[in-house]
Design a protein around this motif. Structure first.
Motif, PDB file in Angstrom:
ATOM      1  N   ASN A 194     -65.343   1.312   4.428  1.00  0.00           N
ATOM      2  CA  ASN A 194     -63.984   1.445   3.919  1.00  0.00           C
ATOM      3  C   ASN A 194     -63.154   2.383   4.785  1.00  0.00           C
ATOM      4  OD1 ASN A 194     -62.781   0.405   1.088  1.00  0.00           O
ATOM      5  ND2 ASN A 194     -61.693   2.254   1.747  1.00  0.00           N
ATOM      6  N   TYR A 201     -61.181  -4.424  -4.250  1.00  0.00           N
ATOM      7  CA  TYR A 201     -62.351  -4.573  -3.377  1.00  0.00           C
ATOM      8  C   TYR A 201     -62.950  -3.201  -3.073  1.00  0.00           C
ATOM      9  CZ  TYR A 201     -64.623  -4.622   1.229  1.00  0.00           C
ATOM     10  OH  TYR A 201     -65.475  -4.400   2.284  1.00  0.00           O
ATOM     11  N   SER A 202     -62.104  -2.234  -2.728  1.00  0.00           N
ATOM     12  CA  SER A 202     -62.597  -0.895  -2.382  1.00  0.00           C
ATOM     13  C   SER A 202     -63.316  -0.254  -3.560  1.00  0.00           C
ATOM     14  CB  SER A 202     -61.437  -0.013  -1.916  1.00  0.00           C
ATOM     15  OG  SER A 202     -60.855  -0.525  -0.735  1.00  0.00           O
ATOM     16  N   LEU A 222     -66.988  -6.701   6.722  1.00  0.00           N
ATOM     17  CA  LEU A 222     -66.374  -6.419   5.419  1.00  0.00           C
ATOM     18  C   LEU A 222     -66.996  -7.176   4.252  1.00  0.00           C
ATOM     19  CD1 LEU A 222     -62.550  -6.280   6.252  1.00  0.00           C
ATOM     20  CD2 LEU A 222     -63.906  -4.433   5.245  1.00  0.00           C
ATOM     21  N   ASP A 251     -71.270   2.389   2.762  1.00  0.00           N
ATOM     22  CA  ASP A 251     -70.061   1.784   2.202  1.00  0.00           C
ATOM     23  C   ASP A 251     -68.836   2.637   2.511  1.00  0.00           C
ATOM     24  OD1 ASP A 251     -71.499  -0.336   1.189  1.00  0.00           O
ATOM     25  OD2 ASP A 251     -71.715   0.535  -0.810  1.00  0.00           O
ATOM     26  N   THR A 266     -55.997  -5.230  -1.878  1.00  0.00           N
ATOM     27  CA  THR A 266     -57.337  -4.963  -1.369  1.00  0.00           C
ATOM     28  C   THR A 266     -58.022  -3.830  -2.136  1.00  0.00           C
ATOM     29  OG1 THR A 266     -56.640  -3.308   0.277  1.00  0.00           O
ATOM     30  CG2 THR A 266     -56.583  -5.639   0.948  1.00  0.00           C
ATOM     31  N   THR A 276     -60.552   8.615   2.580  1.00  0.00           N
ATOM     32  CA  THR A 276     -61.655   7.736   2.198  1.00  0.00           C
ATOM     33  C   THR A 276     -62.596   8.423   1.223  1.00  0.00           C
ATOM     34  OG1 THR A 276     -61.515   6.756   4.411  1.00  0.00           O
ATOM     35  CG2 THR A 276     -63.456   6.232   3.085  1.00  0.00           C
ATOM     36  N   LEU A 309     -66.615  -2.003  -3.848  1.00  0.00           N
ATOM     37  CA  LEU A 309     -67.475  -1.540  -2.763  1.00  0.00           C
ATOM     38  C   LEU A 309     -68.085  -0.191  -3.109  1.00  0.00           C
ATOM     39  CD1 LEU A 309     -68.392  -1.839   0.309  1.00  0.00           C
ATOM     40  CD2 LEU A 309     -66.350  -0.474   0.831  1.00  0.00           C
ATOM     41  N   SER A 310     -67.280   0.695  -3.658  1.00  0.00           N
ATOM     42  CA  SER A 310     -67.712   2.055  -3.949  1.00  0.00           C
ATOM     43  C   SER A 310     -68.678   2.127  -5.124  1.00  0.00           C
ATOM     44  CB  SER A 310     -66.484   2.927  -4.249  1.00  0.00           C
ATOM     45  OG  SER A 310     -66.865   4.214  -4.689  1.00  0.00           O
ATOM     46  N   ASN A 358     -59.502   1.666   6.306  1.00  0.00           N
ATOM     47  CA  ASN A 358     -58.358   2.578   6.164  1.00  0.00           C
ATOM     48  C   ASN A 358     -57.753   2.903   7.526  1.00  0.00           C
ATOM     49  OD1 ASN A 358     -58.539   2.728   3.368  1.00  0.00           O
ATOM     50  ND2 ASN A 358     -59.800   4.572   3.379  1.00  0.00           N
ATOM     51  N   LEU A 377     -62.982   7.211  -2.750  1.00  0.00           N
ATOM     52  CA  LEU A 377     -64.245   6.538  -3.072  1.00  0.00           C
ATOM     53  C   LEU A 377     -65.348   7.575  -3.297  1.00  0.00           C
ATOM     54  CD1 LEU A 377     -64.224   3.608  -0.470  1.00  0.00           C
ATOM     55  CD2 LEU A 377     -63.175   3.693  -2.726  1.00  0.00           C
TER      56      LEU A 377
END
Length: 343
Positions: free
Chosen positions: A82, A202-203, A146, A78, A199, A67, A206-207, A86, A71
């Motif tokens: 994530n 999205y990550s 999420l 955040d 997905t 993770t 998010l990051s 994971n 990211l």
């Protein structure tokens, strides 16, 4: 007879690894959510199916590193979110492998997957079933967190990606039971689904807090860039996890086997051919990012803020890929027993 396996670090990666500064905090709390969901030994709830992981096995997977490596720009909150996703994705993978792939229980896999679909509800506040196992408990919890307001636009697409992910597991099991190795032409788009690669944008969002600007989001160039971005993830994973998937889980859904069977070549030749394909997809991502995307940006008339947002997202995507590469080439989860492939 055996031949030496491809040395996984030969996977090409032009981007330096960047590590999220919140990794120490993530490491300290890494197992708390997994244990609360029943994925680890010591779950305080009622007796049920044995835990997915022992504490030692869980920490050996170094999910916190995965993770923090993928990211590097995320805030701690955040990063935690994530990280839980994971953990859940790996929990689903290992649960499905032990409960259904290793037993060949296709009917059970279908029933499990059908029930799991009921937890992938795009409507805010949807009533979910009562979870009966750690995988269901984990996804039920994630559905509550999420999609904060700034990511609410992901609610439908993310759950659609997860539906593809769990459905692909059933298809993989059906292939393994029948001995059907997928054809190379079909395999790359299927692998995006079976790796939950849809997905990943999205990550990155998010990051970084950045999105690909709407003016160019659905262009051929951007779609090709996203395909190459997602292909590296799953196809590189196939090389890193060959030993575990093919020899321990008797899985036929692996790029090395796909290349060998589709092209009618020996495993000795299929290993470097598969590696070449993975590296070619990353080179395509780099070509599109460096050569074609700037032309598209110019033609589309993106303003300064849109260009800056795109650059932020791309920096996050490059960080995501370099983090995956580092995890594939260093995590115990992908360590080969003897480093060899059968002829």
């Amino acid at each position: 007879m055996t031949v030496r396996a491809v040395d996984v670090p030969l996977l090409w990666m032009p981007h330096a690894l960047r590590v999220n500064p919140h990794l120490p905090a993530l490491h300290e709390e890494s197992e708390s959510w997994a244990r609360a969901m029943g994925m680890l030994d010591g779950y305080p709830g009622p007796p049920a199916r044995p835990a997915i992981w022992s504490r030692a096995k869980f920490h050996a997977m170094t999910v916190d590193q995965l993770t923090a490596w993928t990211l590097p720009d995320a805030s701690l909150s955040d990063l935690r979110l994530n990280h839980r996703f994971n953990i859940w994705a790996l929990a689903w993978d290992d649960y499905f492998a032990s409960a259904f792939k290793q037993t060949g229980d296709l009917a059970g896999a279908r029933a499990f997957t059908t029930r799991l679909h009921a937890f992938l509800r795009p409507e805010r506040g949807a009533r979910l079933p009562e979870p009966t196992n750690a995988v269901e408990r984990g996804i039920a919890d994630l559905q509550q967190h999420l999609f904060p307001p700034r990511l609410d636009h992901w609610r439908v697409e993310f759950n659609r990606a997860l539906a593809r992910y769990i459905d692909a597991g059933v298809e993989e099991l059906a292939n393994s039971r029948s001995g059907r190795i997928p054809h190379l032409i079909d395999y790359a788009p299927f692998r995006r689904e079976s790796f939950a690669a849809y997905t990943a944008p999205y990550s990155v969002e998010l990051s970084t807090g950045a999105r690909i600007p709407a003016k160019i989001r659905h262009t051929r160039t951007v779609q090709a860039l996203l395909d190459a971005f997602m292909d590296f993830m799953g196809l590189a994973n196939d090389i890193a996890s060959y030993e575990r998937e093919v020899h321990e889980e008797n899985d036929v859904n692996n790029l090395v086997l796909v290349v060998g069977t589709s092209l009618g070549i020996t495993l000795h030749a299929a290993v470097p051919a598969a590696l070449h394909l993975v590296n070619a997809r990353l080179r395509e991502f780099e070509h599109l990012r460096q050569s074609e995307l700037p032309l598209l940006v110019h033609r589309s008339g993106l303003d300064h803020d849109e260009r800056a947002e795109l650059e932020t997202w791309l920096r996050g995507a490059c960080g995501f890929l370099s983090g995956l590469h580092a995890w594939y080439t260093g995590a115990p989860r992908y360590a080969s027993g003897d480093g060899s492939f059968p002829e």
